[in-house]
Structure formats: structure tokens, C-alpha cells
Design a protein around this motif. Structure first.
Motif, short mmCIF file in Angstrom:
data_model
loop_
_atom_site.label_atom_id
_atom_site.label_comp_id
_atom_site.label_asym_id
_atom_site.label_seq_id
_atom_site.Cartn_x
_atom_site.Cartn_y
_atom_site.Cartn_z
N ARG A 134 0.85 -1.20 0.00
CA ARG A 134 0.00 0.00 0.00
C ARG A 134 0.89 1.25 0.00
O ARG A 134 2.02 1.22 0.49
N PRO A 135 0.39 2.37 -0.53
CA PRO A 135 1.23 3.59 -0.60
C PRO A 135 1.66 4.09 0.78
O PRO A 135 2.79 4.56 0.94
N GLU A 136 0.78 3.96 1.77
CA GLU A 136 1.17 4.42 3.11
C GLU A 136 2.30 3.57 3.69
O GLU A 136 3.10 4.05 4.50
N THR A 137 2.38 2.31 3.25
CA THR A 137 3.50 1.45 3.67
C THR A 137 4.81 1.99 3.12
O THR A 137 5.81 2.11 3.85
N LEU A 138 4.83 2.31 1.82
CA LEU A 138 6.06 2.85 1.22
C LEU A 138 6.40 4.21 1.82
O LEU A 138 7.59 4.53 2.01
N ALA A 139 5.39 5.02 2.13
CA ALA A 139 5.64 6.32 2.74
C ALA A 139 6.33 6.14 4.10
O ALA A 139 7.29 6.85 4.43
N ARG A 140 5.83 5.20 4.89
CA ARG A 140 6.44 4.96 6.20
C ARG A 140 7.86 4.44 6.05
O ARG A 140 8.77 4.87 6.76
N GLN A 141 8.08 3.52 5.11
CA GLN A 141 9.42 2.97 4.93
C GLN A 141 10.41 4.02 4.47
O GLN A 141 11.58 4.01 4.88
N LEU A 142 9.96 4.94 3.62
CA LEU A 142 10.85 6.02 3.18
C LEU A 142 11.23 6.95 4.32
O LEU A 142 12.33 7.52 4.32
N ALA A 143 10.32 7.09 5.29
CA ALA A 143 10.59 7.99 6.40
C ALA A 143 11.57 7.40 7.41
O ALA A 143 12.12 8.11 8.25
N GLU A 144 11.79 6.07 7.32
CA GLU A 144 12.70 5.42 8.24
C GLU A 144 14.14 5.58 7.78
O GLU A 144 14.42 5.55 6.57
N ALA A 145 15.05 5.71 8.73
CA ALA A 145 16.45 5.94 8.39
C ALA A 145 17.07 4.73 7.71
O ALA A 145 17.94 4.87 6.84
N GLN A 146 16.64 3.53 8.09
CA GLN A 146 17.17 2.31 7.51
C GLN A 146 16.02 1.36 7.17
O GLN A 146 14.95 1.42 7.77
N THR A 147 16.27 0.49 6.24
CA THR A 147 15.27 -0.54 5.94
C THR A 147 15.30 -1.60 7.03
O THR A 147 16.25 -1.70 7.82
N LEU A 148 14.24 -2.43 7.07
CA LEU A 148 14.18 -3.50 8.05
C LEU A 148 15.39 -4.43 7.92
O LEU A 148 16.00 -4.82 8.91
N ARG A 149 15.75 -4.77 6.70
CA ARG A 149 16.87 -5.68 6.50
C ARG A 149 18.19 -5.06 6.92
O ARG A 149 19.10 -5.77 7.39
N ALA A 150 18.31 -3.75 6.79
CA ALA A 150 19.51 -3.07 7.27
C ALA A 150 19.56 -3.09 8.79
O ALA A 150 20.63 -3.31 9.40
N ARG A 151 18.42 -2.90 9.43
CA ARG A 151 18.38 -2.94 10.89
C ARG A 151 18.69 -4.34 11.41
O ARG A 151 19.40 -4.50 12.41
#
Length: 932
Positions: A134-151
């Protein structure tokens, strides 16, 4: 290029499917000419121009370009990885009007298969998605400093795991799981012996993922309501090493009991049955969460059709932990798991080859029961064997006996006189036939064996405190019989022995808590509820009064007793215990340890499915023709057995639909003529227009939904109760007799002694019993063996050595020869087979009837192969009657033709007419050949 239906080519059809998926996921799909600012959070622009050509789709979130979709025809699905370079090229191209923009989210899709790469990941790697995020999912992920896999890649180093408070096996499992997640591996398997702390390990991992790994939401998936309740309690009690607050004080935990999924919960506990019903948008009764879904695999081989649900999209969970994953990852449920774009972590003590395959052979922990015992984490067990005559070979109720019949559910009784003898096998016990003496004999043997099993707990009067004991029963009715008789055998009150199943009036959780923590009850009887996954540490005895054919299920049941417990914990419920729990006793009263076990996967090929499983499958969305047709037949047959009051109960539950009407509706779902008519009406087709397969499928789906609407959990429970009111025969005539009760090694010693004593007795009587003289010293006289000789042998054995009953000796030789052939009911047939085995006529124990049939077949073949006249069909039929007579009576003489079955076919006169002067030599030849 040729186009397909509707004038659309393959590429256009793929784009049509992609458009529908995007719109379902909350995107607004536009062309460049339609593009309007701030029209929605998520906008997808078709054919957006770049300096390397137009891209198929540009994804924009809050006015910012964020991703690209490369569309391909469905036939190109297997080559989607080939176009990754093309997608990446567009992602790095300059966009018209926008210039050079970083497009991080890259998709390749046919509208049926979609692959996704997040270019911000430390190691960008494509993975398949069920649906576009969903677009809100991508919006939230873009706002995060790192991706889940990076974390997750940083987790092991940023928050090192310490061994404090963890067993070595738990520390290793968590460390290796985090290393697997750091490498971006999508699936991992934690194999850890029952009692080694799988759930504690999982909770610790989840805590670290939420606190240090930046994981937002985790699903803890179970496959029975009982396991969900147990997990909820363990999360509530979990206290992390680095915080003095419990897990539920730090994070919001929700166990789903309805279709509502709280968006603010960080840890959700749910059964796989309920998760599927939520995805389908259908209600689910708690009854349908009681039994593991494993048995439902037999309903259909293809996965259940999971559809997109905007309320719980694929990206809803970052990680899923699947408890008892060996049961819930296969055909019927696999799509439920693969719907989600999350890491999958499986927990099990008993993986099989399919478990390893599903988790891509990424085993991060492999801690076996044997190793856990060596490490002192779990305790081992010894086996105590109980054998009785009725358990092994069943019995016979003679004609004209007045027998009791009772309904399984209501226990209503009536009496009936038998018109003919009733033979039953041990496998029929507690299902169609109940022999109270058999149950009593087993429980008495268990009671009397306790001083040997637990000698340190015997008081001065020779009494022993009954250890916490779990008895596995076949059915609820069997469990009720066991409880009633156990209270009598132990001369104890009601709360000494209780049932723990879902079908009791008391709260099963309360009874289970008392069994786990209080002095009473001492004995619990269950069918399935606590056979797997339930922790009762003080258990010191498991009594199997039911057989188990699944290897995994058996190991899970054995695992109920493996948990260790310190001295104080054991004495809290068993005051006479002198120290910690050092082991447990597996009491095998049905031969469960020796019975053939199969892999769980064999359930997929099960030839039959219970009515309950059929109805549960329909409740959960199974709609294939075979299932509906099978259920229709079952309901129609059940309808014939119900009275007017029971039919009224059914109609009350279904909203007025009778059982026969329901069966008719199910059967009519796939009526091709009705589907044709309904499709034409629904889609307004003219006479010359053809109904398409897609239109037929839509109509069929709607018809199935309507027909199945009355079927739900409460109706399933009601019909199960009504069905179980079928009658059982109660055998109060035949008293059972204990043949052995002792440690497993003692059983083999006992069997060896039986074989030795039987052979010695035969040797001692070889010269004074004619039958033995022939078998031992004069085999050329075998044609002279008669039933009278065998009866003399049996009578003498009974008089001199009653302990060497043929049935007991049969078991001893069957174990020696490792044969599983059915034991003959007749003692005469048993002793003949045994004597032939001891005297060396047969290499292994073989039923005499089988020997006669084998010899007869060889004799017929030899005669036909020679130059002698072949038998006519009529002669062959008479010879086969003679064969069956010899199998039962050991010898044939002329006067035997005056009796059944020969007299009904013309007797001696017919034989003379058929065989003439050859009759006498023929009978001698037959007697000689069949006794060989």
C-alpha cells in the motif's frame, strides 16, 4: 499480433491485472494526461517518459516519485529475473519534468506474479510478493532511516546477545536465528526438543527483534486455541534480562478471538484457522480452532484460495513465528503463510522432510531429544508393558446372549438378545465394542505395577502415591469409561481422576491448571487437547490406551513427559517425591511402541476424512466438488438416523434448513445445467452467446457459498454429538486376563520363557500324543492328522500347563519372527501353527489357513502342469470347499460330506458323481498335500 478475448493482447491483459491489484492496494492509477497533484497519497502513472524511454508505471507517494513497475505478459513469468536489469535502468533514468530521482522500489510483474527489490537494502535481493504494498506502507518505509533488513543486519553487533538466563541450546538458537536474519534469509527453522524451551526461545527472539531490530509487528501463529492460550500466558510471564518489566508491560499483546485485528498491537497471537477466516472476511467459531488442521490436508491437494484483504495487507507483519510448524505449513495452509511479506520462523520438536524443504533447509537450531537428555535439560523414560488377551485378540459373544447396547453420547442403554455370535478384534475396542473388564484389567495392572515403577515412594503399608499420570484415550466416550473405572480401581473420589478435553462442562483450562499445579487430580484423561504442545512438568507417567499411527504425533505425545522439574517443584504436587524429576514411565497398554508409524505427510493420501473434518474444511472455505459431494452423502445418511426432535435441533441451528435439504443443496452446487441457466440470467447472455469458463466459475462459487452458508462451528458440534449417539455393544460377558505387566526388557524375557517352556513341553510329549509323534518323528503320516488329534493335544496342554495358552505363546513367536499376521481366533488353528513352527515345518509363524491355501494353490498348479486331467469349474468349486474345511478341521473324510457346507450342495452323492472312482485316492492326496 493475435489478440485474446476482448481484443486485448497478452501485455494489455497483464496491465489490466496490474491495474486492478494496484487499485485494490489503495493506489490511484492515472495516465500522464490525467495526472493531478495531491489527488491521493499514492499515484501510479502509466507510461511515464524517461531519457531511456517510457517506463510502464511510475509510483508516486505524496507527490514524490519512489518506484517503478515493469509489466510483462503472463507467459514471461519464469523470465522476470531477466528483466531486473531493465527495471533497474528505469529506476536510474532521468524522469521527464522531474529530472534525476532515486527510485528505490523496483517491481517486475505479470499481474499474476510480482517480484520486488528494495534498492536501499544492504544486499538488494528480489523477493516474490502476493500483492503490491500500500502507498502508506512505502511512505512509512521512506521515512525510516534504515530498511528493516539493514536494521536486522546490524542487530547482532549493535545489541550483542548474552548467555545469562539462557540454556546453551537457547543461546545458540537465538544467535543463529539473528545471523540468518542479518543475511536476509526469508525462512528459518528452529528444531528443539519438547521441554527444551522453544517458546521461551521464541519470546526472547521476538523481544530482541522488537526492541533492537526495529521490527514493528510480529505474529505468533499457532494451530489450536489451547496453544494460543498457553502462549498468551507465557508472554505475560516473560521477564527480559535487561528490564524489570514483563513483556506485556512493554509491548501490546493481542490474542485474536474475533475478526478484529488491532493495528496498535506489536505482538499478535492467532490460530492459522482464524487467520485464514480473517483474510477471507468470513466469521469463525472458536470450536473450529480446537483441533490441529493437520487432518484437513486430506480434503484437497491444492492450497486454499487466499485473496487480498486491505485490512490486513501482506506487509502487515514484519516477522511470523509458526509454532508446531510441522503441522501447519503444508497444502491446505501454505498460501496463508505465503500471503505475507515477512520473515518466517518455524518452531518444532519433530520436523520431517517437508518441514526442512519449506524452510529452505535453513536449520538454525537442531537440538534433539537425545541431546537434551544428555545435557540434563530433559528427562528420559522407561517403558512398562501391559498386555491382556482381549487387548491383543478381541473376543466372541456367543449367540443368544443378552447384551447391553448404549448410545455413545447420552449413555442411554437397552438390551438385546444376539441372533448370531459376535466376534470383535482388539482394534474395535472402545469404538464399536466396549469391554469394561479390558479397561479394568489394564488399570489394575497399572495400579499394581506402581510399587515397582516408583519403589522409593512406597510407604510401610505397601501403598504408593499415584504419580501425576496422563492417559491417552481413543474417544471422549472411551475417556469417560476410563475415568469411571479408574476411580473404582484406585478406590478414590471424583477429583482423583478427571477428563481434560474441549468437550467437558468444566472449563478445561481450569482443570488443566489444577492438574499442573495442585495435588488433585492425580490422573488426567485426554484425547487430543493436551496430547501436543502443552506443558505439565510434574507428569511422571504416560499411559497409552490408544494406538498412534503418526510418527510425529507419537513423539509429540511422548514429549509431554520429558520436561524436567526440580525437587521443590515436584514435591509441591507429589509430596512423597524424594528429589527432582529424574525420568518418567511410558506405560504401553496397546503396543503403541511397536505399531507401524507413518510420516505425517501420508495424511494427504488418506482415503477417508471424518465428517467433522469435512464440515470444518467447508467452514474454512473448502468448496471443491469432491468435498461437497462427500459431505452431502454423509449428511443424507445421518438424516436417516435422526428423530423428529433431533431434526428440529438441526433446523434451529441452521435457520430453518433441514439436514436433507442441506445435503441436497450441497449436491446441487455442481449441477452443470443449473449453472448454465443461472449464468445466462446473471450475465444477461443472449441465446447465441456462449457462457465462458470464468462466468461458470463465478456462478459456481456463488452457489457454493449459498449452499454452505448454514455450515459453521456450532452446527458441526451439534451434528458430531448427534452422530456420536450411535450405539456401542458392551461386552460384560468376557472377562479379560492379564498376560504380562512389567518393564520392557522383562517382556522379551517373558516371551523367551514362554517359547522355551512351550518347546520343552512339546518335546516331553512327542511320544505320547499322536499329533506330536507325527509332527516330530513321522511326518510321512501327516495326512492322518485329524481334528480329534489336535483337540487331544490342546486339552492336555490346558490341563498340564494353563500358563502356556496358545494365544500367549503365539504373541511370543510373533515377536520373535517379527510377523504382524492376524492371529487366528480358534485355539486349534493357533496350536497347529505353533507346533509346525517349533517342529520346523514352517520357517516363521504362519496361520494354518494361510498354509493350507498356499499348499492348495501349489497342488492345483502341479496337477494342471502335468499330464493329468484338469478339473472342471464345478469340480474346482468343490475342491475349494474341501480346502476351507481342511483349514478349519485339519482333515477331510467321506462322512464329512454329510454335513455343512457339503450337504447343501448334494453331499456325498454329488462328490461321487463329480469324481467317480478317483474320489478315495483324491481325498488321500488332498489330505497329504494340504498338510505339507
Amino acid at each position: 499480433m493475435a489478440t485474446e478475448a476482448g481484443g486485448l493482447g497478452p501485455e494489455q491483459q497483464a496491465r489490466r491485472r496490474i491495474d486492478r491489484q494496484l487499485e485494490a492496494s489503495g493506489w490511484t492509477v492515472q495516465t500522464m494526461h490525467e495526472l493531478a497533484p495531491n489527488v491521493a497519497c499514492g499515484v501510479v502513472v502509466r507510461e511515464f517518459p524517461t531519457d531511456t524511454g517510457p517506463m510502464d508505471y511510475l509510483l508516486m507517494v505524496n507527490g514524490q516519485a519512489v518506484g517503478v513497475i515493469e509489466a510483462k505478459r503472463e507467459e514471461a513469468a519464469e523470465r522476470l529475473n531477466v528483466v531486473e536489469d531493465q527495471s533497474s535502468r528505469y529506476a536510474n533514468s532521468a524522469l521527464k519534468h522531474l529530472g534525476q530521482v532515486a527510485l528505490y522500489f523496483v517491481f517486475e510483474s505479470t499481474g499474476t506474479i510480482t517480484w520486488f527489490t528494495d534498492l536501499r537494502d544492504p544486499v538488494p535481493r528480489a523477493r516474490e510478493l502476493f500483492q503490491f504494498p500500500r502507498p502508506e506502507t512505502l511512505a512509512r518505509q521512506l521515512a525510516e532511516a534504515q530498511t528493516l533488513r539493514a536494521r536486522l543486519q546490524a542487530l547482532p553487533a549493535s545489541a550483542p546477545l548474552g548467555p545469562t538466563g539462557l540454556r546453551d541450546c537457547q543461546f545458540q538458537a537465538i544467535s543463529r536465528l539473528e545471523a540468518s536474519l542479518a543475511e536476509g534469509r526469508p525462512r528459518a527453522l528452529v528444531q528443539m526438543a519438547t521441554g527444551a524451551g522453544k517458546t521461551f526461545t521464541a519470546i526472547t527472539s521476538i523481544y530482541r527483534l522488537l526492541k533492537f531490530g526495529g521490527v514493528r509487528r510480529v505474529l505468533f501463529l499457532v494451530d489450536t486455541r489451547n496453544l494460543g492460550e498457553q502462549a498468551e500466558g507465557e508472554f505475560a510471564q516473560y521477564l527480559p534480562q535487561d528490564d524489570n518489566r514483563k513483556f506485556t508491560e512493554l509491548y501490546t499483546v493481542s490474542r485474536l478471538t474475533s475478526s478484529h485485528v488491532p493495528a496498535d498491537a506489536e505482538l499478535i497471537i492467532c490460530t492459522i484457522q482464524r487467520l485464514y477466516s480473517i483474510l477471507k472476511g468470513e466469521p469463525l467459531d472458536e470450536v473450529d480452532e480446537e483441533s490441529p488442521p493437520e487432518g484437513l490436508e486430506a480434503l484437497r491437494r491444492e492450497p486454499l484460495p487466499v485473496v487480498y484483504n486491505a485490512k490486513i495487507p501482506p506487509e502487515f507483519f514484519d516477522a511470523m513465528v509458526i509454532d508446531e510448524c510441522h503441522r501447519s505449513i503444508y497444502n491446505l495452509w501454505r498460501q496463508v503463510l505465503e500471503y505475507f511479506d515477512s520473515f518466517l520462523v518455524g518452531l518444532t520438536a519433530t520436523p520431517d522432510s517437508r518441514t526442512y524443504a519449506f524452510f529452505q533447509q535453513n536449520v538454525v537450531s537442531e537440538y534433539t531429544l537425545e541431546q537434551s537428555v544428555v545435557d540434563g535439560v530433559n528427562v528420559d523414560h522407561r517403558v512398562w508393558r501391559i498386555d491382556t488377551e482381549v487387548t491383543r485378540q478381541g473376543s466372541r459373544i456367543e449367540a443368544e446372549e443378552l447384551i447391553e447396547k448404549r448410545e455413545r453420547l447420552t449413555r442411554r442403554r437397552r438390551w438385546q438378545q444376539l441372533d448370531e455370535p459376535l466376534d470383535y478384534q482388539g482394534t474395535q475396542l472402545d469404538r464399536s465394542v466396549v469391554n469394561p473388564s479390558q479397561i479394568r484389567t489394564v488399570l489394575q495392572a497399572f495400579r499394581d505395577g506402581l510399587p515397582q515403577m516408583f519403589p522409593e515412594r512406597v510407604d510401610r503399608e505397601g501403598r504408593v502415591e499415584v504419580p501425576k499420570t496422563l492417559i491417552f484415550a481413543k474417544t471422549d466416550s472411551h475417556a469417560d469409561d476410563i475415568i469411571r473405572i479408574a476411580r473404582e480401581v484406585f478406590a478414590e473420589r471424583n477429583d482423583f481422576c478427571k477428563k481434560i478435553t474441549y468437550r467437558i462442562d468444566e472449563d478445561p483450562r481450569s482443570v488443566l491448571a489444577s492438574f499442573r499445579n495442585d495435588y488433585l487430580p492425580r490422573i488426567a484423561v485426554t484425547v487430543d487437547m493436551i496430547a501436543t504442545g502443552t506443558d505439565v512438568k510434574p507428569l511422571e507417567c504416560l499411559l497409552f490406551m490408544r494406538d498412534v499411527k503418526s510418527r510425529n504425533y507419537y513423539m509429540q505425545m511422548v514429549g509431554r513427559g520429558t520436561r524436567s522439574l526440580d525437587a521443590d517443584g515436584l514435591r509441591a504436587v507429589s509430596p512423597t517425591a524424594k528429589g527432582p524429576k529424574e525420568g518418567f514411565v511410558l506405560v504401553d497398554a496397546v503396543g503403541v511402541k511397536d505399531s507401524e508409524k507413518r510420516e505425517t505427510g501420508a495424511l494427504e493420501k488418506a482415503p477417508t476424512v471424518s465428517t467433522r473434518d469435512l464440515m470444518t474444511g467447508v467452514t474454512l472455505g473448502v468448496r471443491d466438488e469432491e468435498t461437497l459431494s462427500s459431505l452431502s452423502g454423509r449428511l443424507a445418511r445421518l438424516a436417516k438416523r435422526l428423530d423428529a426432535e433431533q431434526h428440529a435441533q438441526v433446523r434451529e441451528q441452521t435457520g430453518g434448513v433441514g439436514l436433507n435439504e442441506l445435503a441436497s443443496r450441497l449436491l446441487g452446487v455442481d449441477d452443470p445445467d443449473a449453472i448454465e441457466v443461472e449464468a445466462r440470467q446473471r450475465f444477461g447472455l443472449a441465446e447465441q452467446e456462449t457462457v465462458t469458463s470464468e462466468q461458470r466459475d463465478q456462478v459456481r462459487e456463488a452457489r457454493a457459498a449459498t449452499a454452505c452458508a448454514p455450515i459453521n462451528g456450532p452446527l458441526t458440534t451439534l451434528l458430531e454429538e448427534l452422530r456420536q449417539r450411535s450405539e456401542q455393544v458392551v461386552d460384560d460377558v468376557n472377562l479379560d486376563e492379564l498376560t504380562h505387566s512389567g518393564w520392557e526388557g522383562e517382556l522379551e524375557t517373558h516371551r523367551a520363557a514362554l517359547r522355551r517352556d512351550f518347546a520343552a513341553w512339546l518335546e516331553a510329549h512327542r511320544d505320547d500324543l499322536t499329533a506330536l509323534t507325527i509332527y516330530y518323528a513321522q511326518p510321512q503320516r501327516r495326512a492322518e492328522l485329524t481334528q480329534a488329534m489336535i483337540k487331544e493335544l490342546l486339552t492336555t496342554l490346558r490341563r498340564e500347563q494353563p500358563g502356556l495358552a496358545p494365544a500367549r505363546v503365539w504373541e511370543a513367536y510373533a515377536a520373535l519372527d517379527d510377523v504382524t499376521v492376524k492371529q487366528p481366533r480358534s485355539e486349534l488353528a493357533q496350536i497347529v501353527a505353533l507346533v509346525r513352527r517349533v517342529c520346523g515345518w514352517d520357517e516363521t509363524l504362519t496361520p494354518y489357513a494361510e498354509t493350507v491355501r498356499r499348499n492348495f494353490k501349489r497342488w492345483i498348479f502341479d496337477r494342471h502342469a502335468g499330464n493329468r486331467t484338469k478339473f472342471t469349474p464345478e469340480q474346482q468349486a468343490w475342491l475349494e470347499m474341501i480346502r476351507d474345511h481342511v483349514a478349519a478341521s485339519f482333515h477331510i473324510e467321506l462322512e464329512d460330506f454329510d454335513y455343512a457346507p457339503f450337504d447343501g450342495e448334494g453331499g456325498i452323492g454329488a462328490m461321487v458323481e463329480l469324481f467317480g472312482e478317483e474320489l478315495d485316492p483324491l481325498l488321500n492326496e488332498i489330505n497329504d498335500a494340504l498338510a505339507a
